[in-house]
Scaffold this motif. Structure first.
Motif, PDB file in Angstrom:
ATOM      1  N   GLU A   7     -14.089  19.832   9.368  1.00 28.14           N
ATOM      2  CA  GLU A   7     -12.940  20.724   9.787  1.00 28.14           C
ATOM      3  C   GLU A   7     -11.971  19.971  10.368  1.00 28.14           C
ATOM      4  OE1 GLU A   7     -14.128  24.433  11.570  1.00 28.14           O
ATOM      5  OE2 GLU A   7     -15.932  24.516  10.121  1.00 28.14           O
ATOM      6  N   LEU A   8     -11.922  18.500  10.284  1.00 23.50           N
ATOM      7  CA  LEU A   8     -10.733  18.081  10.888  1.00 23.50           C
ATOM      8  C   LEU A   8      -9.838  17.398   9.850  1.00 23.50           C
ATOM      9  CD1 LEU A   8     -13.024  15.580  13.274  1.00 23.50           C
ATOM     10  CD2 LEU A   8     -11.571  17.425  13.786  1.00 23.50           C
ATOM     11  N   PRO A   9      -8.530  17.109  10.379  1.00 23.04           N
ATOM     12  CA  PRO A   9      -7.646  16.372   9.312  1.00 23.04           C
ATOM     13  C   PRO A   9      -8.011  14.977   8.723  1.00 23.04           C
ATOM     14  CG  PRO A   9      -6.743  16.216  11.355  1.00 23.04           C
ATOM     15  CD  PRO A   9      -8.033  17.228  11.604  1.00 23.04           C
ATOM     16  N   PRO A  10      -7.328  14.567   7.651  1.00 20.43           N
ATOM     17  CA  PRO A  10      -7.728  13.200   7.426  1.00 20.43           C
ATOM     18  C   PRO A  10      -7.441  12.440   8.420  1.00 20.43           C
ATOM     19  CG  PRO A  10      -6.433  14.389   5.814  1.00 20.43           C
ATOM     20  CD  PRO A  10      -6.303  15.125   7.003  1.00 20.43           C
ATOM     21  N   ALA A  11      -8.481  10.937   8.593  1.00 18.15           N
ATOM     22  CA  ALA A  11      -8.128  10.074   9.627  1.00 18.15           C
ATOM     23  C   ALA A  11      -6.957   9.230   9.116  1.00 18.15           C
ATOM     24  CB  ALA A  11      -9.359   9.152   9.617  1.00 18.15           C
ATOM     25  N   VAL A  12      -6.649   9.178   8.062  1.00 19.45           N
ATOM     26  CA  VAL A  12      -5.265   8.242   7.578  1.00 19.45           C
ATOM     27  C   VAL A  12      -4.565   9.291   6.586  1.00 19.45           C
ATOM     28  CG1 VAL A  12      -4.477   6.739   6.146  1.00 19.45           C
ATOM     29  CG2 VAL A  12      -6.520   6.252   7.804  1.00 19.45           C
ATOM     30  N   ASP A  13      -3.270   9.762   6.848  1.00 20.32           N
ATOM     31  CA  ASP A  13      -2.610  10.526   6.001  1.00 20.32           C
ATOM     32  C   ASP A  13      -1.355   9.786   5.650  1.00 20.32           C
ATOM     33  OD1 ASP A  13      -1.763  13.031   4.629  1.00 20.32           O
ATOM     34  OD2 ASP A  13      -1.101  13.827   6.669  1.00 20.32           O
ATOM     35  N   ASP A  14      -1.195   9.710   4.245  1.00 17.45           N
ATOM     36  CA  ASP A  14      -0.031   8.915   3.802  1.00 17.45           C
ATOM     37  C   ASP A  14       0.552   7.842   4.248  1.00 17.45           C
ATOM     38  OD1 ASP A  14       2.225   9.059   1.816  1.00 17.45           O
ATOM     39  OD2 ASP A  14       3.484  10.213   3.048  1.00 17.45           O
ATOM     40  N   VAL A  15      -0.196   6.783   4.596  1.00 13.60           N
ATOM     41  CA  VAL A  15       0.244   5.670   5.230  1.00 13.60           C
ATOM     42  C   VAL A  15       0.683   4.532   3.862  1.00 13.60           C
ATOM     43  CG1 VAL A  15      -0.699   3.495   6.300  1.00 13.60           C
ATOM     44  CG2 VAL A  15      -1.415   5.721   7.035  1.00 13.60           C
ATOM     45  N   SER A  16       1.882   4.059   4.325  1.00 19.09           N
ATOM     46  CA  SER A  16       2.451   3.189   3.308  1.00 19.09           C
ATOM     47  C   SER A  16       2.949   1.924   4.018  1.00 19.09           C
ATOM     48  CB  SER A  16       3.549   3.730   2.382  1.00 19.09           C
ATOM     49  OG  SER A  16       3.177   4.772   1.622  1.00 19.09           O
ATOM     50  N   PHE A  17       2.895   0.639   3.557  1.00 22.15           N
ATOM     51  CA  PHE A  17       3.268  -0.490   4.085  1.00 22.15           C
ATOM     52  C   PHE A  17       3.418  -1.549   3.217  1.00 22.15           C
ATOM     53  CE2 PHE A  17      -1.352  -0.894   4.737  1.00 22.15           C
ATOM     54  CZ  PHE A  17      -1.378  -2.007   4.441  1.00 22.15           C
TER      55      PHE A  17
ATOM     56  N   ALA B 286       0.942  -1.227  -0.088  1.00 22.49           N
ATOM     57  CA  ALA B 286      -0.024  -0.036  -0.025  1.00 22.49           C
ATOM     58  C   ALA B 286       0.697   1.329   0.066  1.00 22.49           C
ATOM     59  CB  ALA B 286      -1.048   0.047   1.351  1.00 22.49           C
ATOM     60  N   PHE B 287       0.408   2.271  -0.756  1.00 25.09           N
ATOM     61  CA  PHE B 287       1.538   3.420  -0.935  1.00 25.09           C
ATOM     62  C   PHE B 287       0.602   4.536  -1.077  1.00 25.09           C
ATOM     63  CE2 PHE B 287       3.371   0.111  -3.542  1.00 25.09           C
ATOM     64  CZ  PHE B 287       4.795   0.179  -2.917  1.00 25.09           C
ATOM     65  N   GLY B 288       0.984   5.675   0.165  1.00 20.73           N
ATOM     66  CA  GLY B 288       0.295   6.677   0.285  1.00 20.73           C
ATOM     67  C   GLY B 288      -1.294   6.845   0.348  1.00 20.73           C
ATOM     68  N   LEU B 289      -1.696   5.879   1.204  1.00 21.18           N
ATOM     69  CA  LEU B 289      -3.097   6.046   1.551  1.00 21.18           C
ATOM     70  C   LEU B 289      -3.444   7.140   2.253  1.00 21.18           C
ATOM     71  CD1 LEU B 289      -3.609   2.026   2.636  1.00 21.18           C
ATOM     72  CD2 LEU B 289      -4.048   3.300   0.190  1.00 21.18           C
ATOM     73  N   THR B 290      -4.649   7.987   1.786  1.00 24.55           N
ATOM     74  CA  THR B 290      -4.913   9.247   2.382  1.00 24.55           C
ATOM     75  C   THR B 290      -6.444   9.197   2.305  1.00 24.55           C
ATOM     76  OG1 THR B 290      -2.800  10.302   1.919  1.00 24.55           O
ATOM     77  CG2 THR B 290      -4.705  11.637   2.496  1.00 24.55           C
ATOM     78  N   SER B 291      -7.147   9.290   3.361  1.00 22.26           N
ATOM     79  CA  SER B 291      -8.534   9.859   3.294  1.00 22.26           C
ATOM     80  C   SER B 291      -8.951  11.089   3.258  1.00 22.26           C
ATOM     81  CB  SER B 291      -9.310   9.069   4.689  1.00 22.26           C
ATOM     82  OG  SER B 291      -8.634   9.677   5.771  1.00 22.26           O
ATOM     83  N   LYS B 292     -10.225  11.448   2.664  1.00 24.69           N
ATOM     84  CA  LYS B 292     -10.653  12.791   2.425  1.00 24.69           C
ATOM     85  C   LYS B 292     -10.647  13.499   3.621  1.00 24.69           C
ATOM     86  CE  LYS B 292     -12.852  12.573  -2.078  1.00 24.69           C
ATOM     87  NZ  LYS B 292     -13.954  12.818  -2.703  1.00 24.69           N
ATOM     88  N   PRO B 293     -10.371  14.645   4.114  1.00 23.95           N
ATOM     89  CA  PRO B 293     -10.552  15.306   5.272  1.00 23.95           C
ATOM     90  C   PRO B 293     -12.328  15.420   5.722  1.00 23.95           C
ATOM     91  CG  PRO B 293      -9.400  16.807   3.642  1.00 23.95           C
ATOM     92  CD  PRO B 293     -10.124  15.537   2.996  1.00 23.95           C
TER      93      PRO B 293
ATOM     94  N   VAL C  57      -7.762   2.615   6.574  1.00 28.59           N
ATOM     95  CA  VAL C  57      -6.733   2.054   5.938  1.00 28.59           C
ATOM     96  C   VAL C  57      -7.228   0.892   5.140  1.00 28.59           C
ATOM     97  CG1 VAL C  57      -4.657   0.803   5.848  1.00 28.59           C
ATOM     98  CG2 VAL C  57      -4.896   3.042   7.207  1.00 28.59           C
ATOM     99  N   LEU C  58      -7.912   0.031   5.804  1.00 31.97           N
ATOM    100  CA  LEU C  58      -8.382  -1.456   4.828  1.00 31.97           C
ATOM    101  C   LEU C  58      -9.423  -0.919   4.045  1.00 31.97           C
ATOM    102  CD1 LEU C  58      -8.681  -3.968   7.682  1.00 31.97           C
ATOM    103  CD2 LEU C  58      -7.114  -3.750   5.958  1.00 31.97           C
ATOM    104  N   ARG C  59     -10.346   0.024   4.145  1.00 27.84           N
ATOM    105  CA  ARG C  59     -11.326   0.561   3.428  1.00 27.84           C
ATOM    106  C   ARG C  59     -10.775   1.129   2.195  1.00 27.84           C
ATOM    107  NH1 ARG C  59     -16.553   0.363   4.383  1.00 27.84           N
ATOM    108  NH2 ARG C  59     -17.099   2.235   3.644  1.00 27.84           N
ATOM    109  N   LEU C  60      -9.633   2.220   2.633  1.00 26.84           N
ATOM    110  CA  LEU C  60      -9.109   2.710   1.300  1.00 26.84           C
ATOM    111  C   LEU C  60      -8.442   1.715   0.384  1.00 26.84           C
ATOM    112  CD1 LEU C  60      -7.545   5.595   3.360  1.00 26.84           C
ATOM    113  CD2 LEU C  60      -9.202   6.059   1.551  1.00 26.84           C
ATOM    114  N   MET C  61      -7.880   0.634   0.887  1.00 27.74           N
ATOM    115  CA  MET C  61      -7.157  -0.282   0.303  1.00 27.74           C
ATOM    116  C   MET C  61      -8.037  -0.845  -0.719  1.00 27.74           C
ATOM    117  SD  MET C  61      -4.705  -2.074   2.913  1.00 27.74           S
ATOM    118  CE  MET C  61      -4.185  -3.476   1.874  1.00 27.74           C
TER     119      MET C  61
ATOM    120  N   ARG D 209      -7.119   8.770  -1.532  1.00 26.29           N
ATOM    121  CA  ARG D 209      -5.951   8.772  -2.415  1.00 26.29           C
ATOM    122  C   ARG D 209      -5.039   7.331  -2.016  1.00 26.29           C
ATOM    123  NH1 ARG D 209      -4.587  14.227  -1.135  1.00 26.29           N
ATOM    124  NH2 ARG D 209      -2.600  13.291  -0.098  1.00 26.29           N
ATOM    125  N   GLY D 210      -4.082   6.904  -2.984  1.00 28.73           N
ATOM    126  CA  GLY D 210      -3.179   5.946  -2.527  1.00 28.73           C
ATOM    127  C   GLY D 210      -3.457   4.843  -3.453  1.00 28.73           C
TER     128      GLY D 210
END
Length: 118
Positions: free
Chosen positions: A14-24, A4-11, A45-49, A56-57
């Protein structure tokens, strides 16, 4: 191997993304775990994958982009084996592609219907 590369959820509002640039990388034959406090983003992370949540990612399975691999339920050829516990319901262990499973559409998750017992 799963990568997984660069997983990032939508903001969120007014909060930051729950997941920001996760790679593993999860190597074959090894145990890999996502650890974190409640609300840390493990499920996200799993839902983004699996592209079940916008973001993104990229995710690769055995070197191929996961979104390019056909989902098993899309196969047309199925085994006639059925589960011994539930008559007329194909066995997920034996056939893999015919078992009732959730179906995800743009409107959100819905459950696929089971074959009728008639």
């Amino acid at each position: 191997m799963i990568e997984a590369f660069g997983l990032t959820s939508k903001p969120r509002k007014e909060l930051p993304p729950a997941v920001d640039d996760v790679s593993f990388e999860a190597r074959a034959g090894r145990v890999t775990a996502l650890l974190g406090a409640p609300g840390a983003g493990k499920t996200t992370v799993l839902r983004l994958m699996l592209e079940l949540q916008p973001g993104r990612g990229l995710t690769y399975f055995r070197g191929r982009p996961l979104h390019r691999i056909a989902h098993p339920s899309a196969r047309s050829a199925c085994s006639s084996a059925t589960c011994p516990d539930i008559p007329r319901v194909p066995c997920a262990v034996t056939s893999g592609c015919c078992a009732p499973r959730p179906v995800f559409r743009s409107g959100g998750p819905t459950k696929s219907s089971r074959p009728s017992a008639s």
